[in-house]
Every structure is written in C-alpha cells, then in structure tokens.
Design an enzyme around this catalytic site. Sequence first.
Site, PDB file in Angstrom:
ATOM      1  N   ARG A  64      68.533  54.859  68.994  1.00  0.00           N
ATOM      2  CA  ARG A  64      67.207  54.586  69.526  1.00  0.00           C
ATOM      3  C   ARG A  64      66.305  55.828  69.494  1.00  0.00           C
ATOM      4  O   ARG A  64      65.096  55.732  69.272  1.00  0.00           O
ATOM      5  CB  ARG A  64      67.385  54.085  70.974  1.00  0.00           C
ATOM      6  CG  ARG A  64      66.143  53.659  71.673  1.00  0.00           C
ATOM      7  CD  ARG A  64      66.468  53.033  73.009  1.00  0.00           C
ATOM      8  NE  ARG A  64      66.885  51.656  72.882  1.00  0.00           N
ATOM      9  CZ  ARG A  64      66.033  50.621  72.772  1.00  0.00           C
ATOM     10  NH1 ARG A  64      64.745  50.815  72.789  1.00  0.00           N
ATOM     11  NH2 ARG A  64      66.484  49.395  72.667  1.00  0.00           N
ATOM     12  N   HIS A 108      51.693  40.877  78.832  1.00  0.00           N
ATOM     13  CA  HIS A 108      52.918  40.216  79.314  1.00  0.00           C
ATOM     14  C   HIS A 108      52.552  38.826  79.848  1.00  0.00           C
ATOM     15  O   HIS A 108      51.585  38.683  80.598  1.00  0.00           O
ATOM     16  CB  HIS A 108      53.564  41.067  80.417  1.00  0.00           C
ATOM     17  CG  HIS A 108      54.837  40.461  80.923  1.00  0.00           C
ATOM     18  ND1 HIS A 108      55.998  40.475  80.174  1.00  0.00           N
ATOM     19  CD2 HIS A 108      55.134  39.803  82.072  1.00  0.00           C
ATOM     20  CE1 HIS A 108      56.951  39.847  80.846  1.00  0.00           C
ATOM     21  NE2 HIS A 108      56.459  39.436  82.000  1.00  0.00           N
TER      22      HIS A 108
HETATM   23  C1  GRF Z   1      53.096  36.939  74.135  1.00  0.00           C
HETATM   24  O1  GRF Z   1      53.084  35.987  75.170  1.00  0.00           O
HETATM   25  C2  GRF Z   1      53.517  38.290  74.636  1.00  0.00           C
HETATM   26  O2  GRF Z   1      53.014  38.630  75.876  1.00  0.00           O
HETATM   27  C3  GRF Z   1      55.005  38.070  74.718  1.00  0.00           C
HETATM   28  O3  GRF Z   1      55.323  37.396  73.527  1.00  0.00           O
HETATM   29  C4  GRF Z   1      54.187  36.650  73.110  1.00  0.00           C
HETATM   30  C5  GRF Z   1      53.819  37.132  71.739  1.00  0.00           C
HETATM   31  O4  GRF Z   1      53.066  36.186  71.080  1.00  0.00           O
HETATM   32  N1  GRF Z   1      55.719  39.303  74.922  1.00  0.00           N
HETATM   33  P1  GRF Z   1      52.403  36.510  69.663  1.00  0.00           P
HETATM   34  O5  GRF Z   1      53.431  37.212  68.789  1.00  0.00           O
HETATM   35  O6  GRF Z   1      51.192  37.359  69.890  1.00  0.00           O
HETATM   36  O7  GRF Z   1      52.049  35.158  69.120  1.00  0.00           O
END
Ligand code: GRF
Length: 193
Positions: A64, A108
């Site tokens: 990582r 999020h």
């Molecule tokens: C979003 O809801 C983001 O917050 C979550 O995964 C989804 C990603 O969607 N972590 P996208 O790839 O932008 O369609």
Amino acid sequence: MRIVVLVSGTGSNLQAVIDAVKAGELDVEIAAVGADREGTYGVERSAAAGIPTFVVDFKAYPDRTDWNAALARAVAAYSPDVVVSSGFMRIVSPDFIDAFNGRYLNTHPALLPAFPGAHGVRDAMAYGVKVTGCTVHWADAGVDTGPIIAQEAVAIEDADTEETLHERIKVVERRLLVSTLAALAADPEYSAA
Ligand code: GRF
C-alpha cells in the site's frame, strides 16, 4: 480551480461534474481523472470527454505504501488545487493527503458520521433509520472521516431496496458535489451554513 478526480467504478458523480463544466455551470478545470484499476467506466467516460486519464493499479504494487506514493506522484503531475474522491474505494495515506494540503474531497452516500464505510446505504437501511442522505467532506486518513462541508437528507421509503435508495441518494449526491465544487471555486474556505 484545478481538480483531479479519482474513481473506482462507473463515475456517475464524475459525469455530473463533467456535464456541469461543459454547460458552463461550474467554473473548474478537470485536469485529469485517475483510477485504482484498469477498465473502469469512469476512465472511459473521461477519455470520451477528452479529459486526460491515468490508472495506478493497486494490484500492481507490492504494498500500500508504494501504491500510495505512485498515486501521489500521478496526481501531483496535474498540480490540482483539490483532489476529488468520487466513488474511489481506497483509503489513501496521511502522506497523500498532506501532499495536497488536506484538499482531498470525498462524497459519501450517508449522513456522516453515521454509516461510514463501503456499505453506507445498506447499513442505514439495516439500522432502520427513516432519513439518510449524502455528505461532501474534506477527507482525512480515516474511513469517511474529516470536516463536513455539505450534507443533504434523503428519506427512506418502505418499498426501498438498497439499489433504489442508493439511486435516489446519488441524484442528490451529484447535485451536492457540483454545488460544493462551485462554492469552493468561489471561496476556498467554503462550508455550508
Ligand atoms: C457514490 O454513492 C459514492 O458516494 C459511493 O459510491 C457511489 C459512486 O457512484 N462511494 P459513481 O461511481 O459516481 O456512479
């Protein structure tokens, strides 16, 4: 404001940013889009939109630390003012965040600090909350932690599945990401009232 957007998946939030820039509604420059693996639709969309792309494949690095350093180098090459984690499903190191002066923005699909992690939508439903939503925040090296910039609520309906709820949240999330970027472009210290 120059941004580099990091994606792991379909990149529909990213597409909302691309569309808003194209429509002249968002005054930011998408300097590049990067992914942590080959073959993401997010990178495909960006290339189609004429945006430079790069992949720093997590699996191609022995550990990582090396991957983080390579990611930081790849992003730094585009000199962003803000790095956007938009459905980027990897935790980055404190060094990475320091390299960009803490300007690492995350979205999020829950009302943080509730329901952090990869299953924020599922976890909110399982708990039985009636209202969830989405959060745009400055990310630190934790899992969906760091100062909150903007949030918006979404009601959970009886008939919701994880998919229907996530789709409704994403409609709001896309708008909130675009409006937050616009506000930050106008005022780097912006935080919603
Ligand atoms: C979003 O809801 C983001 O917050 C979550 O995964 C989804 C990603 O969607 N972590 P996208 O790839 O932008 O369609």
